[in-house]
Design a protein around this motif. Structure first.
Motif, PDB file in Angstrom:
ATOM      1  N   THR A  72       0.794  -1.382   0.092  1.00  0.00           N
ATOM      2  CA  THR A  72       0.182   0.048  -0.100  1.00  0.00           C
ATOM      3  C   THR A  72       0.794   1.141   0.025  1.00  0.00           C
ATOM      4  O   THR A  72       0.483   2.337  -0.601  1.00  0.00           O
ATOM      5  N   SER A  73       2.082   1.015   0.600  1.00  0.00           N
ATOM      6  CA  SER A  73       2.975   2.199   0.615  1.00  0.00           C
ATOM      7  C   SER A  73       3.604   2.411  -0.788  1.00  0.00           C
ATOM      8  O   SER A  73       3.524   1.394  -1.643  1.00  0.00           O
ATOM      9  N   ALA A  74       4.359   3.620  -0.893  1.00  0.00           N
ATOM     10  CA  ALA A  74       4.884   3.966  -2.214  1.00  0.00           C
ATOM     11  C   ALA A  74       6.322   2.765  -2.405  1.00  0.00           C
ATOM     12  O   ALA A  74       6.745   2.353  -1.552  1.00  0.00           O
ATOM     13  N   PRO A  75       6.268   2.507  -3.727  1.00  0.00           N
ATOM     14  CA  PRO A  75       7.318   1.427  -3.699  1.00  0.00           C
ATOM     15  C   PRO A  75       8.694   1.842  -3.635  1.00  0.00           C
ATOM     16  O   PRO A  75       9.013   3.130  -3.873  1.00  0.00           O
ATOM     17  N   ILE A  76       9.880   1.063  -3.268  1.00  0.00           N
ATOM     18  CA  ILE A  76      11.240   1.593  -2.949  1.00  0.00           C
ATOM     19  C   ILE A  76      11.961   1.928  -4.554  1.00  0.00           C
ATOM     20  O   ILE A  76      12.631   2.771  -4.508  1.00  0.00           O
ATOM     21  N   VAL A  77      11.517   1.030  -5.480  1.00  0.00           N
ATOM     22  CA  VAL A  77      11.798   1.479  -6.770  1.00  0.00           C
ATOM     23  C   VAL A  77      10.828   1.403  -7.826  1.00  0.00           C
ATOM     24  O   VAL A  77       9.872   0.473  -7.722  1.00  0.00           O
ATOM     25  N   SER A  78      10.728   2.362  -8.570  1.00  0.00           N
ATOM     26  CA  SER A  78       9.652   2.491  -9.441  1.00  0.00           C
ATOM     27  C   SER A  78      10.201   2.961 -11.125  1.00  0.00           C
ATOM     28  O   SER A  78      10.938   3.802 -11.101  1.00  0.00           O
ATOM     29  N   ALA A  79       9.943   2.046 -12.017  1.00  0.00           N
ATOM     30  CA  ALA A  79      10.499   2.218 -13.616  1.00  0.00           C
ATOM     31  C   ALA A  79       9.277   2.620 -14.166  1.00  0.00           C
ATOM     32  O   ALA A  79       8.239   1.972 -14.143  1.00  0.00           O
ATOM     33  N   ARG A  80       9.191   4.031 -15.006  1.00  0.00           N
ATOM     34  CA  ARG A  80       8.064   4.029 -15.578  1.00  0.00           C
ATOM     35  C   ARG A  80       8.613   4.502 -17.231  1.00  0.00           C
ATOM     36  O   ARG A  80       9.031   5.132 -17.679  1.00  0.00           O
ATOM     37  N   ASP A 134      10.345  -1.524 -24.755  1.00  0.00           N
ATOM     38  CA  ASP A 134       9.288  -0.611 -25.352  1.00  0.00           C
ATOM     39  C   ASP A 134       8.210  -0.354 -24.373  1.00  0.00           C
ATOM     40  O   ASP A 134       7.158  -0.932 -24.028  1.00  0.00           O
ATOM     41  N   GLY A 135       8.432   1.121 -23.545  1.00  0.00           N
ATOM     42  CA  GLY A 135       7.591   1.260 -22.705  1.00  0.00           C
ATOM     43  C   GLY A 135       7.068   0.472 -21.458  1.00  0.00           C
ATOM     44  O   GLY A 135       5.941   0.155 -21.113  1.00  0.00           O
ATOM     45  N   VAL A 136       8.424   0.106 -20.824  1.00  0.00           N
ATOM     46  CA  VAL A 136       8.160  -0.937 -19.784  1.00  0.00           C
ATOM     47  C   VAL A 136       7.959  -0.183 -18.336  1.00  0.00           C
ATOM     48  O   VAL A 136       8.801   0.801 -18.094  1.00  0.00           O
ATOM     49  N   SER A 137       6.959  -0.714 -17.506  1.00  0.00           N
ATOM     50  CA  SER A 137       6.997   0.022 -16.222  1.00  0.00           C
ATOM     51  C   SER A 137       6.753  -1.157 -15.196  1.00  0.00           C
ATOM     52  O   SER A 137       6.333  -2.276 -15.485  1.00  0.00           O
ATOM     53  N   ILE A 138       7.408  -0.978 -13.984  1.00  0.00           N
ATOM     54  CA  ILE A 138       7.622  -1.923 -13.061  1.00  0.00           C
ATOM     55  C   ILE A 138       7.738  -1.407 -11.770  1.00  0.00           C
ATOM     56  O   ILE A 138       8.605  -0.438 -11.628  1.00  0.00           O
ATOM     57  N   ASP A 139       6.987  -1.909 -10.568  1.00  0.00           N
ATOM     58  CA  ASP A 139       7.261  -1.329  -9.136  1.00  0.00           C
ATOM     59  C   ASP A 139       7.705  -2.403  -8.388  1.00  0.00           C
ATOM     60  O   ASP A 139       7.367  -3.392  -8.516  1.00  0.00           O
ATOM     61  N   ILE A 140       8.598  -2.168  -7.509  1.00  0.00           N
ATOM     62  CA  ILE A 140       9.212  -3.091  -6.463  1.00  0.00           C
ATOM     63  C   ILE A 140       8.915  -2.360  -5.223  1.00  0.00           C
ATOM     64  O   ILE A 140       9.659  -1.422  -4.881  1.00  0.00           O
ATOM     65  N   HIS A 141       8.380  -3.146  -4.064  1.00  0.00           N
ATOM     66  CA  HIS A 141       8.047  -2.801  -2.939  1.00  0.00           C
ATOM     67  C   HIS A 141       9.389  -3.242  -1.794  1.00  0.00           C
ATOM     68  O   HIS A 141       9.837  -4.027  -2.114  1.00  0.00           O
ATOM     69  N   ALA A 142       9.100  -2.449  -0.669  1.00  0.00           N
ATOM     70  CA  ALA A 142      10.152  -2.629   0.303  1.00  0.00           C
ATOM     71  C   ALA A 142       9.985  -4.321   0.725  1.00  0.00           C
ATOM     72  O   ALA A 142       8.867  -4.741   0.900  1.00  0.00           O
ATOM     73  N   GLY A 143      11.068  -4.876   0.713  1.00  0.00           N
ATOM     74  CA  GLY A 143      11.093  -6.276   1.132  1.00  0.00           C
ATOM     75  C   GLY A 143      10.472  -7.312   0.033  1.00  0.00           C
ATOM     76  O   GLY A 143      10.642  -8.515   0.466  1.00  0.00           O
ATOM     77  N   GLU A 144      10.083  -6.866  -1.046  1.00  0.00           N
ATOM     78  CA  GLU A 144       9.519  -7.651  -2.125  1.00  0.00           C
ATOM     79  C   GLU A 144      10.638  -8.426  -2.935  1.00  0.00           C
ATOM     80  O   GLU A 144      11.808  -7.651  -3.378  1.00  0.00           O
ATOM     81  N   VAL A 145      10.402  -9.604  -3.288  1.00  0.00           N
ATOM     82  CA  VAL A 145      11.103 -10.159  -4.548  1.00  0.00           C
ATOM     83  C   VAL A 145      10.519 -10.405  -5.817  1.00  0.00           C
ATOM     84  O   VAL A 145       9.386 -11.098  -5.705  1.00  0.00           O
TER      85      VAL A 145
END
Length: 542
Positions: A270-278, A301-312
């Protein structure tokens, strides 16, 4: 065995000359015409040396000290050099792990395929050309005519292995020796190559000796297997019996090392991701010719991905899907052509040093990423060079502590990378990455080059460290069995785009995209039984 024997090996023993070190000890097995026989074991078990002895292709330092090899009623060990040359290729074909080292980089594909036909048959040049084109088409080369004038480096690893199969099967050998033929390939290409090999050999009635440390792959395609440890066959029998009711402790050890899905973790998202690619775009320059450069190739080609704290988060896909490019772009090793990358809600480049201290990377081949001139202690200390607030003594203390955490005590501190095994070198690479206590780690194929038992040890270590320090991780892999063990969430890439993503159980149990289903169909679901064996069930197959 009541069937006629095409190959019979009896009490084969090999030793390293001048050292009196026995590397293959009293090995015996039979292979029937048309049978697929598997030999499994870890690196150093002697399986490759035993099979190279079948065609007298041992390294100069290794010699046979006992035993006999009977092929089609003839004693291979008593053959002259001329008879051996006639047998190799024409009657016994060989496919090795890395086709780039087996194919001549300075010769066109057409010349290399024609070489065997010219040497072992009386076909005319035109007849040879017709046979070569037909075989290239049969193994799935899209442009057989164009391939004749191309060189090995112009093809992918899977295509090169198809070309190797074509060169071997052109001569219709009675026996094919396949030594780790798919280890370097991703799951889909691996299955395609194996299915092709089985199809070609069954059509010609060719027997196969399949050497591998990949137990699921061997289980899928063989009728009988032998398990080797330290130069000896410790267990042999039908594939089903060995897998379901193993008798030897070493076989139990191999089977218990196969990746198995654990319980799913609950990750706070629910909190903001630690790393966010837009909307990341990466274009590579086109090939440069004498007068101009070709059109650029779009890798992402337009890749977006979020990685949250402690997540694999596992990033999966076939070779060329863009997963490694995305990992390197997020790490800052490749510059994006478009889009943005945020770290803890801020633009990554706003505080570049802070990001690089908190973002570390573990590469696939630790031997290439570790400086061979530096000791293990110096390599880990180097990772602490720019960390503020730690003096020289503190860095050494932290380095020793980190080596202990990855299972390498003080005894390893003054060694050099070449003095360590592959698994130990990967532990050093992990130690370098975690020594700074980063918030985010990128692991690019960290276990793909390791044996099954070493892989299990490294994965367990990785999971323990991730739980201890709570770093987030982007885990890049083509091995979905490994992903199933370590990932919380899975992102599937194809042709530079994300085509599907979701939590691990959803992706593995109810994939929506055909490409994801194809990836998953290449790996088994493992069920442990009460005898310490496993039952392999191939996913998404009815």
């Amino acid at each position: 065995m009541t069937q006629e024997k095409l190959l019979s090996v009896r009490n084969l023993s090999l030793e390293i000359d001048r050292r009196n070190l026995t590397v293959v000890n009293d090995v015996s097995f039979d292979v029937a015409p048309g049978e697929i026989f598997g030999i499994v074991g870890e690196s150093g078990s002697g399986k490759s040396l035993a099979t190279r002895a079948l065609v007298s292709l041992l390294p100069p330092v290794v010699r046979r000290i006992g035993g006999e090899i009977i092929f089609k009623g003839r004693d291979v060990t008593a053959m002259s050099d001329k008879d051996l040359r006639s047998m190799r290729g024409a009657e016994v074909g060989l496919v090795f792990q890395e086709p780039m080292t087996s194919l001549n980089p300075s010769m066109t594909i057409g010349r290399q395929l024609e070489e065997g036909l010219a040497l072992h048959t009386r076909a005319t040049p035109e007849e040879r050309r017709v046979k070569i084109l037909a075989m290239l088409q049969r193994v799935g080369i899209r442009d057989p005519e164009g391939a004749l004038a191309a060189y090995p480096h112009e093809f992918s690893g899977g295509m090169r292995q198809r070309i190797m199969l074509a060169s071997v099967m052109l001569l219709k050998p009675a026996l094919l020796i396949a030594d780790e033929p798919t280890t370097a390939l991703d799951a889909v290409v691996q299955r395609d190559v194996m299915e092709l090999m089985v199809e070609l050999t069954q059509a010609e009635g060719t027997a196969v000796v399949l050497i591998s440390h990949d137990l699921p792959m061997v289980a899928r395609y063989t009728s009988r297997i032998a398990v080797m440890e330290k130069g000896r066959i410790v267990e042999a029998g039908t594939t089903e019996e060995i897998l379901e009711r193993p008798q030897h402790p070493y076989t139990h050890k191999l089977l218990s090392s196969l990746p198995i899905r654990g319980a799913a973790r609950t990750i706070e998202t629910t909190s903001a991701p630690i790393v966010s690619a837009r909307n990341i775009v990466v274009d590579y320059p086109g090939r440069k010719s004498l007068f101009r450069r070709g059109a650029p190739k779009r890798a992402l080609d337009g890749v977006s991905i979020d990685i949250h704290a402690g997540e694999v988060v596992a990033l999966v896909g076939g070779s060329g899907s863009g997963k490694t490019t995305l990992g390197r772009t997020i790490a800052g090793l490749v510059r994006e052509s478009g889009g943005e990358i945020l770290f803890e809600g801020r633009w990554r480049d706003a505080d570049w040093q802070d990001y690089r201290l908190n973002c570390q990377m573990v590469f696939q081949d630790p031997y290439s990423s570790l400086d061979p001139r530096m000791t293990i202690l110096a390599l880990v200390e180097e990772a602490l060079r720019l960390v503020p607030g730690i003096d020289r003594a503190g860095k050494m203390t932290r380095a020793y502590e980190t080596l202990e955490e990855v299972g390498l005590g003080a005894d390893y501190a003054l060694r050099y990378p070449h003095e360590l095994s592959g698994g130990q070198r990967q532990r050093v690479a992990i130690a370098r990455a975690i020594a700074r206590r980063p918030r985010f780690l990128i692991a690019d194929e960290p276990v793909s080059a390791l044996d099954v038992t070493v892989r299990a040890q490294v994965l367990t270590l990785f999971s323990d460290l991730q739980k201890r320090y709570g770093f987030s991780c982007l885990f890049i892999s083509h091995d979905l069995a490994v992903v199933e063990q370590v990932a919380d969430r899975v992102v599937v890439m194809q042709d530079g785009r994300i085509i599907e993503e979701g939590d691990r159980d959803t992706i593995f149990d109810t994939p929506k995209q055909a490409y994801t289903r194809r990836l998953l169909s290449a790996i088994p679901a493992l069920d442990l039984n009460e005898t310490g064996g496993v039952r392999l069930k191939w996913r998404l197959e009815t």
